[in-house]
Design a protein around this motif. Sequence first.
Motif, PDB file in Angstrom:
ATOM      1  N   GLU A   1       0.813  -1.221   0.000  1.00  0.00           N
ATOM      2  CA  GLU A   1       0.000   0.000   0.000  1.00  0.00           C
ATOM      3  C   GLU A   1       0.849   1.275   0.000  1.00  0.00           C
ATOM      4  O   GLU A   1       0.429   2.308   0.491  1.00  0.00           O
ATOM      5  CB  GLU A   1      -0.989   0.010   1.167  1.00  0.00           C
ATOM      6  CG  GLU A   1      -2.028  -1.076   1.081  1.00  0.00           C
ATOM      7  CD  GLU A   1      -3.097  -0.958   2.137  1.00  0.00           C
ATOM      8  OE1 GLU A   1      -2.924  -0.177   3.101  1.00  0.00           O
ATOM      9  OE2 GLU A   1      -4.115  -1.642   2.002  1.00  0.00           O
ATOM     10  N   VAL A   2       2.053   1.197  -0.553  1.00  0.00           N
ATOM     11  CA  VAL A   2       2.932   2.360  -0.690  1.00  0.00           C
ATOM     12  C   VAL A   2       2.693   2.974  -2.061  1.00  0.00           C
ATOM     13  O   VAL A   2       2.430   2.267  -3.037  1.00  0.00           O
ATOM     14  CB  VAL A   2       4.415   1.945  -0.522  1.00  0.00           C
ATOM     15  CG1 VAL A   2       5.343   3.106  -0.782  1.00  0.00           C
ATOM     16  CG2 VAL A   2       4.647   1.380   0.859  1.00  0.00           C
ATOM     17  N   VAL A   3       2.783   4.305  -2.160  1.00  0.00           N
ATOM     18  CA  VAL A   3       2.567   5.002  -3.425  1.00  0.00           C
ATOM     19  C   VAL A   3       3.653   4.599  -4.422  1.00  0.00           C
ATOM     20  O   VAL A   3       4.845   4.692  -4.126  1.00  0.00           O
ATOM     21  CB  VAL A   3       2.575   6.529  -3.210  1.00  0.00           C
ATOM     22  CG1 VAL A   3       2.472   7.251  -4.536  1.00  0.00           C
ATOM     23  CG2 VAL A   3       1.456   6.940  -2.286  1.00  0.00           C
ATOM     24  N   THR A   4       3.216   4.138  -5.603  1.00  0.00           N
ATOM     25  CA  THR A   4       4.178   3.762  -6.641  1.00  0.00           C
ATOM     26  C   THR A   4       4.302   4.819  -7.725  1.00  0.00           C
ATOM     27  O   THR A   4       5.348   4.925  -8.357  1.00  0.00           O
ATOM     28  CB  THR A   4       3.790   2.419  -7.295  1.00  0.00           C
ATOM     29  OG1 THR A   4       2.468   2.523  -7.826  1.00  0.00           O
ATOM     30  CG2 THR A   4       3.859   1.291  -6.285  1.00  0.00           C
ATOM     31  N   SER A   5       3.236   5.603  -7.965  1.00  0.00           N
ATOM     32  CA  SER A   5       3.330   6.669  -8.960  1.00  0.00           C
ATOM     33  C   SER A   5       2.265   7.725  -8.703  1.00  0.00           C
ATOM     34  O   SER A   5       1.193   7.432  -8.174  1.00  0.00           O
ATOM     35  CB  SER A   5       3.190   6.117 -10.381  1.00  0.00           C
ATOM     36  OG  SER A   5       1.875   5.683 -10.605  1.00  0.00           O
ATOM     37  N   VAL A   6       2.594   8.951  -9.087  1.00  0.00           N
ATOM     38  CA  VAL A   6       1.666  10.080  -9.010  1.00  0.00           C
ATOM     39  C   VAL A   6       1.677  10.737 -10.383  1.00  0.00           C
ATOM     40  O   VAL A   6       2.713  11.220 -10.838  1.00  0.00           O
ATOM     41  CB  VAL A   6       2.090  11.093  -7.921  1.00  0.00           C
ATOM     42  CG1 VAL A   6       1.131  12.270  -7.907  1.00  0.00           C
ATOM     43  CG2 VAL A   6       2.145  10.425  -6.565  1.00  0.00           C
ATOM     44  N   ASN A   7       0.542  10.739 -11.064  1.00  0.00           N
ATOM     45  CA  ASN A   7       0.433  11.311 -12.407  1.00  0.00           C
ATOM     46  C   ASN A   7      -0.507  12.507 -12.398  1.00  0.00           C
ATOM     47  O   ASN A   7      -1.574  12.451 -11.789  1.00  0.00           O
ATOM     48  CB  ASN A   7      -0.090  10.269 -13.400  1.00  0.00           C
ATOM     49  CG  ASN A   7       0.847   9.085 -13.528  1.00  0.00           C
ATOM     50  OD1 ASN A   7       2.058   9.250 -13.555  1.00  0.00           O
ATOM     51  ND2 ASN A   7       0.290   7.900 -13.584  1.00  0.00           N
ATOM     52  N   GLN A   8      -0.102  13.574 -13.085  1.00  0.00           N
ATOM     53  CA  GLN A   8      -0.922  14.774 -13.211  1.00  0.00           C
ATOM     54  C   GLN A   8      -1.517  14.810 -14.617  1.00  0.00           C
ATOM     55  O   GLN A   8      -0.784  14.716 -15.599  1.00  0.00           O
ATOM     56  CB  GLN A   8      -0.074  16.031 -12.990  1.00  0.00           C
ATOM     57  CG  GLN A   8       0.517  16.135 -11.614  1.00  0.00           C
ATOM     58  CD  GLN A   8      -0.548  16.337 -10.557  1.00  0.00           C
ATOM     59  OE1 GLN A   8      -1.549  16.990 -10.796  1.00  0.00           O
ATOM     60  NE2 GLN A   8      -0.341  15.756  -9.405  1.00  0.00           N
ATOM     61  N   LEU A   9      -2.827  14.954 -14.701  1.00  0.00           N
ATOM     62  CA  LEU A   9      -3.518  15.067 -15.975  1.00  0.00           C
ATOM     63  C   LEU A   9      -4.304  16.370 -15.976  1.00  0.00           C
ATOM     64  O   LEU A   9      -4.756  16.823 -14.934  1.00  0.00           O
ATOM     65  CB  LEU A   9      -4.465  13.886 -16.180  1.00  0.00           C
ATOM     66  CG  LEU A   9      -3.833  12.494 -16.095  1.00  0.00           C
ATOM     67  CD1 LEU A   9      -4.907  11.429 -16.061  1.00  0.00           C
ATOM     68  CD2 LEU A   9      -2.908  12.279 -17.262  1.00  0.00           C
ATOM     69  N   SER A  10      -4.455  16.955 -17.153  1.00  0.00           N
ATOM     70  CA  SER A  10      -5.204  18.213 -17.252  1.00  0.00           C
ATOM     71  C   SER A  10      -6.260  18.081 -18.341  1.00  0.00           C
ATOM     72  O   SER A  10      -6.458  17.014 -18.919  1.00  0.00           O
ATOM     73  CB  SER A  10      -4.260  19.375 -17.552  1.00  0.00           C
ATOM     74  OG  SER A  10      -3.722  19.239 -18.845  1.00  0.00           O
ATOM     75  N   LEU A  11      -6.909  19.190 -18.633  1.00  0.00           N
ATOM     76  CA  LEU A  11      -7.952  19.214 -19.650  1.00  0.00           C
ATOM     77  C   LEU A  11      -7.388  18.851 -21.026  1.00  0.00           C
ATOM     78  O   LEU A  11      -8.071  18.247 -21.845  1.00  0.00           O
ATOM     79  CB  LEU A  11      -8.597  20.600 -19.686  1.00  0.00           C
ATOM     80  CG  LEU A  11      -9.883  20.770 -20.460  1.00  0.00           C
ATOM     81  CD1 LEU A  11     -10.966  19.852 -19.916  1.00  0.00           C
ATOM     82  CD2 LEU A  11     -10.359  22.204 -20.391  1.00  0.00           C
ATOM     83  N   LYS A  12      -6.127  19.167 -21.266  1.00  0.00           N
ATOM     84  CA  LYS A  12      -5.495  18.861 -22.556  1.00  0.00           C
ATOM     85  C   LYS A  12      -5.326  17.354 -22.760  1.00  0.00           C
ATOM     86  O   LYS A  12      -5.267  16.886 -23.886  1.00  0.00           O
ATOM     87  CB  LYS A  12      -4.126  19.520 -22.640  1.00  0.00           C
ATOM     88  CG  LYS A  12      -4.169  21.021 -22.599  1.00  0.00           C
ATOM     89  CD  LYS A  12      -2.782  21.582 -22.537  1.00  0.00           C
ATOM     90  CE  LYS A  12      -2.822  23.049 -22.202  1.00  0.00           C
ATOM     91  NZ  LYS A  12      -1.504  23.583 -21.909  1.00  0.00           N
ATOM     92  N   ASP A  13      -5.229  16.600 -21.663  1.00  0.00           N
ATOM     93  CA  ASP A  13      -5.023  15.155 -21.758  1.00  0.00           C
ATOM     94  C   ASP A  13      -6.310  14.388 -22.030  1.00  0.00           C
ATOM     95  O   ASP A  13      -6.276  13.200 -22.323  1.00  0.00           O
ATOM     96  CB  ASP A  13      -4.402  14.632 -20.457  1.00  0.00           C
ATOM     97  CG  ASP A  13      -3.039  15.235 -20.212  1.00  0.00           C
ATOM     98  OD1 ASP A  13      -2.267  15.365 -21.177  1.00  0.00           O
ATOM     99  OD2 ASP A  13      -2.752  15.602 -19.054  1.00  0.00           O
ATOM    100  N   GLY A  14      -7.461  15.056 -21.919  1.00  0.00           N
ATOM    101  CA  GLY A  14      -8.736  14.395 -22.149  1.00  0.00           C
ATOM    102  C   GLY A  14      -8.961  14.109 -23.617  1.00  0.00           C
ATOM    103  O   GLY A  14      -8.385  14.737 -24.504  1.00  0.00           O
TER     104      GLY A  14
END
Length: 162
Positions: free
Chosen positions: A99-112
């Motif tokens: 249960e450790v964080v393996t990745s953090v991804n940022q998505l925005s309106l452009k990625d939709g």
Amino acid sequence: MLRRAAYAAIAASLLAVGACTPITTYSGFQAIEANPKDVKVGTDTKSTVRGRLGSPSQTSTFDPNTWFYIDQIKETVAFRKPVTTRRDITAIQFDKDSEVVTSVNQLSLKDGKVIAFNGRETPTRGRELTIMEQLIGSVGRGQMLPNAEDEGVPGQRPGDRR
């Protein structure tokens, strides 16, 4: 007299301009004290993320170890449809066992991506009733009151006589 007309024209123009200002709506996760971008890979766990950020906006359909924190801003001008001006999505993935964080991804309106839905309908069996058939369809059937035989039918409460 001329001054009053000038003041009335100025007031009318201010009202017209004021009516066209966009109404901004904020929805989703609102970062107040902590930001989802501050989650550290390898050190934070599910419990620390939940303690700092709260419950996620959404979890993945196929993997409960992926959490999404979503916030968006919509603007509406007069009677037009709302337009999404900003959307930020933070996807946090956790290791299944530790249960450790393996990745953090940022998505925005452009990625939709725009999805074209199929507007066709699946046909059902039977025929469509006209409005008149729907309105007077149950008049001659005598099913306005429940029968004594309906007792014990699934969906009926015992002794319920509606």
